[in-house]
Scaffold this active site. Sequence first.
Site, PDB file in Angstrom:
ATOM      1  N   CYS A  15      -0.332   4.003   2.419  1.00  0.00           N
ATOM      2  CA  CYS A  15      -0.069   3.767   3.847  1.00  0.00           C
ATOM      3  C   CYS A  15       1.418   3.964   4.172  1.00  0.00           C
ATOM      4  CB  CYS A  15      -0.461   2.344   4.247  1.00  0.00           C
ATOM      5  SG  CYS A  15      -1.965   1.750   3.492  1.00  0.00           S
ATOM      6  N   ASP A  16       2.310   3.511   3.298  1.00  0.00           N
ATOM      7  CA  ASP A  16       3.725   3.413   3.681  1.00  0.00           C
ATOM      8  C   ASP A  16       4.674   4.330   2.909  1.00  0.00           C
ATOM      9  OD1 ASP A  16       2.941   1.446   5.445  1.00  0.00           O
ATOM     10  OD2 ASP A  16       3.242  -0.168   3.992  1.00  0.00           O
TER      11      ASP A  16
ATOM     12  N   CYS B 169       0.842  -1.198   0.000  1.00  0.00           N
ATOM     13  CA  CYS B 169       0.000   0.000   0.000  1.00  0.00           C
ATOM     14  C   CYS B 169       0.881   1.252   0.000  1.00  0.00           C
ATOM     15  CB  CYS B 169      -0.912  -0.027   1.230  1.00  0.00           C
ATOM     16  SG  CYS B 169      -1.870   1.475   1.431  1.00  0.00           S
TER      17      CYS B 169
END
Length: 392
Positions: A138-139, A135
Amino acid sequence: MSQIYDLLILGGGPAGLAAAVYGGRAELKTAVLEAEFSGGQAARTHELVNYPGFGLGTSGIDIAIKFEQHAREFGAEIINDRAEQVDLKAKPKVITGISGTQYLAKAVIIAAGSRPRQLNIPGEEKFTGRGVSYCATCDGAFYKNKEVIVIGSGDSALIAAVFLTRFASKVKIVVSHAEGGLVANHRVIEQANANEKIVWLWQSVSKEIVGSDKVEGVVLENPATGEQHTESCDGVFCLIGSRPMTEMFGDTIELSESGHIITDEKMQTNIAGVYAAGDIREKYLRQVVTAAADGVIAATAAENYLAMQSTLAELQSRDKLLITFWLPRAEDAEEIVSALEEAAIAKYGEMAKERKSTSQQGELRAELGVDKNQPFAAVILQKGTLIDRIYP
Ligand SMILES: Cc1cc2nc3c(=O)[nH]c(=O)nc-3n(C[C@H](O)[C@H](O)[C@H](O)COP(=O)(O)OP(=O)(O)OC[C@H]3O[C@@H](n4cnc5c(N)ncnc54)[C@H](O)[C@@H]3O)c2cc1C
């Protein structure tokens, strides 16, 4: 004893939350079981600018928050639990969460979406969370001024690669096809091509993710020559598509060849009272707007199913009953329906009579096995059991 929900929705992504809005609005006792956080994949998407009415500058999280608020406003309960086991043929249907709680429901909508597909190569599992990510939203921010590799070349992978250039100093995209063989939206390809931080690694297949205690590179192979080399990086984003979350259903739910749930246009699965909506079902286009649309269709179909179940329960309490299905506005409607009633009474004697509109009672007609090509029909029931069907 556990309470019985009218409608239990498995998954709180766009499909599940849209279904919850309609379920709650229809005053069904509605709950959503969500394993992680509301919004599903949409909530992991940094920019989501194609949901009608929400234009440029909208993030997936914005939409997810609004969907959840809307579902709660109409009385839907959102429960943080992962559905682990199901008995969908039972009456009521039983869903057991990872918490051990058993949830009972008269109707169920499966909206558990999909999960990122794994590469299944050495090093992937070892470095997941330590340099391997699925993701970008997200990261991505962990890779400020670092080099990352994106594995995958579809729309989602290219959008993620462009997004990652906000943080990373270099983003290398691993593409198995030879140069020029990309299968993605041309505007996304143009955006990636125009970005100086993006480097294409054509005709490359990932064989292994390597490193000591964190990711240091990916071993790539040229499929034409078999030559291998290690491409260095600080992080790897695996973006090669997704797989539907259908494991818990075993072989009870009918699946397509690609493993998605097969439904009809009302989102009905092969089990009565069980519907599927969103990315988990076999369909043409997997987007937030189509997931939401599936959800509202499924909730509406579930509402009609529940109404029909109460009609059937009510019929079981009745003695001999004649139901005539008719089209009140059709030519000679009154004559046709009267003739049907007379024929039924001549055969089975006097009994209570009810007329129901064919156009509004499609599900009841189907449940009673009425020929769908016959708009006029008389059905004789005794305590809910079918005695006969008579057609003009
Ligand atoms: C990187 C990326 C970018 C995208 N960009 C766009 C875009 O720009 N525009 C667009 O319209 N669409 C976009 N999409 C697609 C869109 O996100 C999906 O089509 C949509 O989220 C599908 O909704 P869904 O509710 O069917 O499933 P999901 O969003 O997958 O939600 C399913 C939910 O079910 C939960 N769940 C799963 N299993 C269980 C269980 N056993 N018990 C309880 N809960 C469970 C999950 O935690 C999840 O919250 C993108 C997708 C990705 C991956």
